[in-house]
Design an enzyme around this catalytic site. Sequence first.
Site, PDB file in Angstrom:
ATOM      1  N   GLY A  95       0.787  -1.233   0.000  1.00 35.74           N
ATOM      2  CA  GLY A  95       0.000   0.000   0.000  1.00 35.74           C
ATOM      3  C   GLY A  95       0.813   1.275   0.000  1.00 35.74           C
ATOM      4  N   GLU A 103      -5.542  -4.411  -4.793  1.00 31.49           N
ATOM      5  CA  GLU A 103      -4.495  -5.456  -4.767  1.00 31.49           C
ATOM      6  C   GLU A 103      -4.984  -6.649  -3.957  1.00 31.49           C
ATOM      7  OE1 GLU A 103      -0.399  -2.804  -5.130  1.00 31.49           O
ATOM      8  OE2 GLU A 103      -1.206  -3.215  -3.166  1.00 31.49           O
TER       9      GLU A 103
END
Length: 226
Positions: A95, A103
């Site tokens: 992140g 993701e």
Amino acid sequence: MKHLLARKAAEYIREGSIVGLGSGSTAKAFIEELAKRVREDGLTVTLVSTSVDSELKAAEVGLDKYLAPLWAVDRIDIAVDGADELTRDRLFLKGGGGAMFREKVVDYRASTLIIIAESHKLVDRIPARHPIPIEVLPAAWRLVADDIVKRWGGKAVLRVCQCGGKLGPLVTDNGNYILDWAPPGPIDPALEDELRGIPGVIESGIFSKRRDAVVLLADERGVFEL
Ligand code: 5RP
């Protein structure tokens, strides 16, 4: 090193595979290497992306005709993604680029997940050097930050950017904000679910549920599997 990793990861892609494209600079190197395989080996693939950025990269290297929206696929055979930090037992912190929500949607569903990272990202505990990114509903960012700090301590700040020449909150591909939380010490993997229990939290960069991931690391000697 990113390209060595990317080339190795591209070798895992088979004819007809539905491939999840991760985000970040290492994932972009993979997209370039995958484009080479498609060109040189005549491989046909379907690609689903975890960010607008990776989608644009895929288009730039000529893979646009293989891109599909996530809703159009019924499975993901393999996903290749990067990480900001990872431990030997495959706890991943992601992140840094703000793309962890999509993701996770893709990486957790992929039959095979390959994480590619330079070896300096291998750490003993998480977090080691990076804060934990937490995607939040914009209106709730302040309340969520207060809740987290009250419950676990540390410091949580709103991620900002100089976007379009103006300083303001960074807005994710999903229209949300990101809190960067520096906890007082190493985290327990259970925190991944506990954070999601806070109203206003959408997803975090803690990836604790893909202990089966193939992890490829690279240092100056080359690529090796963890
Ligand atoms: C983006 C991510 C990336 O995978 C992570 O930040 C690693 O990026 P890079 O390969 O540029 O170091 O999680 O949200």
